[in-house]
Scaffold this motif. Structure first.
Motif, PDB file in Angstrom:
ATOM      1  N   ALA A 274      77.670 -12.036  13.702  1.00  0.00           N
ATOM      2  CA  ALA A 274      77.188 -13.351  14.335  1.00  0.00           C
ATOM      3  C   ALA A 274      78.380 -14.170  14.964  1.00  0.00           C
ATOM      4  CB  ALA A 274      76.308 -14.290  13.712  1.00  0.00           C
ATOM      5  N   PHE A 275      77.910 -15.539  16.001  1.00  0.00           N
ATOM      6  CA  PHE A 275      79.098 -16.116  16.365  1.00  0.00           C
ATOM      7  C   PHE A 275      79.023 -17.303  16.212  1.00  0.00           C
ATOM      8  CE2 PHE A 275      80.485 -19.356  19.664  1.00  0.00           C
ATOM      9  CZ  PHE A 275      82.042 -18.845  19.841  1.00  0.00           C
ATOM     10  N   ASP A 276      78.168 -17.833  14.373  1.00  0.00           N
ATOM     11  CA  ASP A 276      78.633 -18.376  14.155  1.00  0.00           C
ATOM     12  C   ASP A 276      79.367 -18.308  12.933  1.00  0.00           C
ATOM     13  OD1 ASP A 276      76.828 -20.348  14.801  1.00  0.00           O
ATOM     14  OD2 ASP A 276      75.490 -20.053  13.624  1.00  0.00           O
ATOM     15  N   GLU A 277      78.917 -16.633  12.102  1.00  0.00           N
ATOM     16  CA  GLU A 277      80.244 -16.332  10.672  1.00  0.00           C
ATOM     17  C   GLU A 277      81.802 -16.546  11.283  1.00  0.00           C
ATOM     18  OE1 GLU A 277      79.797 -14.320   8.257  1.00  0.00           O
ATOM     19  OE2 GLU A 277      78.094 -15.593   8.717  1.00  0.00           O
ATOM     20  N   TYR A 278      81.855 -15.743  13.423  1.00  0.00           N
ATOM     21  CA  TYR A 278      83.277 -16.275  13.707  1.00  0.00           C
ATOM     22  C   TYR A 278      83.618 -17.404  13.522  1.00  0.00           C
ATOM     23  CZ  TYR A 278      87.240 -16.009  17.045  1.00  0.00           C
ATOM     24  OH  TYR A 278      87.947 -15.615  17.675  1.00  0.00           O
ATOM     25  N   LEU A 279      82.918 -18.512  14.114  1.00  0.00           N
ATOM     26  CA  LEU A 279      83.394 -20.079  14.205  1.00  0.00           C
ATOM     27  C   LEU A 279      83.803 -20.073  12.736  1.00  0.00           C
ATOM     28  CD1 LEU A 279      81.423 -21.794  16.668  1.00  0.00           C
ATOM     29  CD2 LEU A 279      83.422 -20.277  16.741  1.00  0.00           C
ATOM     30  N   ARG A 280      83.341 -19.613  11.822  1.00  0.00           N
ATOM     31  CA  ARG A 280      83.014 -20.007  10.007  1.00  0.00           C
ATOM     32  C   ARG A 280      84.934 -19.323   9.341  1.00  0.00           C
ATOM     33  NH1 ARG A 280      78.470 -20.670   8.352  1.00  0.00           N
ATOM     34  NH2 ARG A 280      77.679 -18.051   8.929  1.00  0.00           N
ATOM     35  N   ASP A 281      85.039 -18.264   9.870  1.00  0.00           N
ATOM     36  CA  ASP A 281      86.204 -17.901  10.048  1.00  0.00           C
ATOM     37  C   ASP A 281      87.137 -16.625  11.040  1.00  0.00           C
ATOM     38  OD1 ASP A 281      87.970 -16.587   8.606  1.00  0.00           O
ATOM     39  OD2 ASP A 281      87.220 -15.513   7.244  1.00  0.00           O
ATOM     40  N   PRO A 282      87.369 -16.836  11.609  1.00  0.00           N
ATOM     41  CA  PRO A 282      88.172 -15.757  12.679  1.00  0.00           C
ATOM     42  C   PRO A 282      88.281 -14.734  12.211  1.00  0.00           C
ATOM     43  CG  PRO A 282      88.292 -19.026  13.414  1.00  0.00           C
ATOM     44  CD  PRO A 282      88.424 -18.365  12.184  1.00  0.00           C
ATOM     45  N   GLU A 283      88.658 -15.059  11.409  1.00  0.00           N
ATOM     46  CA  GLU A 283      89.943 -13.574  10.879  1.00  0.00           C
ATOM     47  C   GLU A 283      88.674 -12.025   9.833  1.00  0.00           C
ATOM     48  OE1 GLU A 283      93.570 -14.315   9.231  1.00  0.00           O
ATOM     49  OE2 GLU A 283      94.945 -14.279  10.875  1.00  0.00           O
ATOM     50  N   ILE A 284      87.645 -12.888  10.282  1.00  0.00           N
ATOM     51  CA  ILE A 284      86.572 -11.749   9.987  1.00  0.00           C
ATOM     52  C   ILE A 284      86.478 -10.990  11.045  1.00  0.00           C
ATOM     53  CG2 ILE A 284      85.067 -13.074   8.871  1.00  0.00           C
ATOM     54  CD1 ILE A 284      83.501 -12.832  10.948  1.00  0.00           C
ATOM     55  N   MET A 285      87.191 -11.043  11.837  1.00  0.00           N
ATOM     56  CA  MET A 285      87.033 -10.222  13.035  1.00  0.00           C
ATOM     57  C   MET A 285      88.176  -8.866  12.463  1.00  0.00           C
ATOM     58  SD  MET A 285      84.762 -10.870  14.596  1.00  0.00           S
ATOM     59  CE  MET A 285      84.993  -9.992  16.272  1.00  0.00           C
ATOM     60  N   LEU A 286      88.807  -9.204  11.667  1.00  0.00           N
ATOM     61  CA  LEU A 286      90.291  -8.443  11.692  1.00  0.00           C
ATOM     62  C   LEU A 286      89.992  -7.783  10.366  1.00  0.00           C
ATOM     63  CD1 LEU A 286      93.130 -10.797  12.557  1.00  0.00           C
ATOM     64  CD2 LEU A 286      91.842  -9.345  13.829  1.00  0.00           C
TER      65      LEU A 286
END
Ligand code: Q0N
Length: 292
Positions: A274-286
């Motif tokens: 979810a894009f909201d999840e990314y905004l909360r903590d961008p480093e979840i992508m990694l």
């Protein structure tokens, strides 16, 4: 704690700053360009979507190729990157016949000096993806070059490595995206070399700004395809009869909102996050294996 950033380079929509001798900060703005002109109206969060998508691909292609990403800033639009010696090549891979590949093919039956089967239609899928490098033009358009010219710029051995790596990256991403309803018609990579001489993927990668994304459910070879991300902007610009020279038109709110939604949709469809999840903590992508 405070840092001094020295501006080193600007693209149409991104900026690059020096952090220190080893690191750069790549900042993706919300600016949008169409028909090669940057418009006066921004698309909110576009830079965050593209930064997050790039990070997603970097994290998932690490076994195929090293990359320059060191970390993401909490703003979601800034990436800390390893400073490299960049190769003077735009590394384009095409899986479908569009843009300058289609133009070359119509005129010569080849693209970048590679013969293609006769009778292909605009937007047709190619028998296999092809590597079509171009030179980095400082002004105007990049110029397609053949394999011999490209090898002369970086050396035979490095050229072979870059071609193989770019094709592997494209195959991986195109397969992942197609399974999620997005065709990656073509894409442009930039590579650098680190202090050990290793090839490293740099810049942004496999985003709608560096690639042609097409909605798979609307794919109809035999003409130009709608753009996944920019079609509302193009249609609006065409409706004005704008001559496609700067300055471009302001975009109305509904075109901005529709376009923002398409970027977020591409992010969520491709990453499963979810894009909201990314905004909360961008480093979840990694960290995450990724929902997708
Ligand atoms: C670099 N460009 C391309 C973004 C892209 N990791 C790196 N190390 C050294 N140089 C570069 C990178 C990267 N990425 C890449 N220019 C320098 C063009 N830019 C223009 C501005 O914004």
């Amino acid at each position: 704690m405070s840092e001094t950033l020295v501006h080193v380079a600007s693209g149409k929509v991104r900026e690059l700053f020096t952090i220190d001798d080893e690191r750069l900060l790549l900042v993706a703005s919300d600016r949008i360009s169409t028909f090669d002109v940057v418009l006066p109206t921004e698309i909110p969060d576009k830079g965050r979507v593209l930064t997050g998508l790039s990070a997603f691909w970097f994290a998932r292609t690490h076994e195929l190729c090293r990359n320059h990403l060191l970390g993401l800033r909490p703003d979601g639009r800034s990436s800390e990157c390893r400073r490299l010696e960049m190769l003077p090549l735009e590394c384009v891979v095409r899986g479908y016949l569009a843009g300058s590949g289609w133009k070359d093919y119509q005129q010569t039956g080849s693209t970048s000096g590679r013969a293609l089967p006769a009778g292909l239609l605009e937007s047709d899928r190619l028998p296999e993806p092809i590597f079509t490098p171009s030179t980095k033009a400082t002004t105007g358009h990049d110029e397609n070059i053949d394999a011999g010219q490209a090898a002369a710029l970086v050396g035979e051995e490095r050229y072979a490595e870059v071609e193989e790596t770019a094709l592997e990256l494209y195959r991986f991403a195109a397969e992942h995206a197609a399974a999620r309803g997005i065709l990656i018609a073509d894409t442009k990579f930039e590579f650098g070399v680190d202090e050990t001489g290793a090839l490293v993927l740099a810049d942004e990668a496999l985003t709608p700004d560096s690639s042609r994304f097409w909605p798979a459910d609307e794919y109809r070879p035999g003409g130009a395809q709608p753009s996944f991300d920019k079609q509302y902007v193009r249609d609006y610009c065409e409706s004005l009869g704008w001559d496609k020279t700067a300055p471009g038109p302001e975009l109305p709110d509904d075109v901005v909102a529709g376009t923002r939604a398409r970027y977020v949709e591409a992010f969520e469809q491709l990453t499963g996050i979810a894009f909201d999840e990314y905004l909360r903590d961008p480093e979840i992508m990694l960290r995450t294996g990724g929902g997708a």
